[in-house]
Design a protein around this motif. Structure first.
Motif: not given
Length: 185
Positions: A77-83, A86-90, A103-107
């Motif tokens: 909940d404290r994470l500041d999720i960025t573009r 999120f990939l790094d945390f996953y 990423r290309a899907t949402i860009e």
């Protein structure tokens, strides 16, 4: 054959999705139909995606490490999720990367959202296409999670973190695990 409007493309795409995805984006049709501009629907889609990313990370932590649930949710909940992060945390939690095509899907949708947020105008069709990109991203994210870790973060999560009979780690060890994975504790 009559041309399909950008709004109809959203309806058709959503109709073809699983009940879980339809449930997750349950307010989208109402937002598109009852508000004169589609921008709030686009913001809603991004909010739902970030929420799914957050819940996905939490469920992944609980499945993979059995960390204390309150500490795990607090850290996520404290994470500041960025573009990017999120990939790094996953990757840190799952031990493998999400597909590079994700990423290309949402860009395209991010570009439209960014333009609107910075006071620029976008056509209704452009915003509708961005919403469609968000829905495609949600579908792709769900599939990538399922292939990679065995559950879908968008939709019902019943039983995802249960693991009957396997106790959670105590808080001291959970803190160490979360810190080691790079989460704020």
């Amino acid at each position: 054959m009559p041309k399909i409007s950008s709004r109809e493309k959203i309806t058709n795409y959503l109709d073809g999705q699983s009940d879980g995805v339809k449930w997750y984006f349950t307010l989208l049709p109402e937002l598109l139909d009852n508000i004169s501009t589609p921008e709030p629907a686009l913001y809603y889609c991004f909010q739902r995606i970030e929420s799914a990313q957050r819940v996905g990370l939490y469920c992944l932590l609980m499945r993979a490490y059995r960390t204390d649930s309150k500490l795990a949710w607090g850290a996520v909940d404290r994470l500041d999720i960025t573009r990017r992060n999120f990939l790094d945390f996953y990757e840190a939690v799952a031990g493998h990367k999400l597909p590079p095509t994700l990423r290309a899907t949402i860009e395209p949708a991010e570009k439209v959202r960014d333009r609107i947020i910075h006071g620029r105008q976008e056509s209704k069709a452009s915003v509708h296409n961005a919403i469609l990109s968000c829905l495609k991203f949600a579908d792709t994210l769900n599939d990538a999670f399922f292939v990679g870790v065995g559950f879908r973060p968008i939709g019902p999560l019943k039983g995802v973190t249960g693991m009957k009979g396997k106790p959670q780690l105590d808080q001291k060890i959970s803190r160490a695990v979360l810190r080691g994975l790079g989460f704020p504790v």
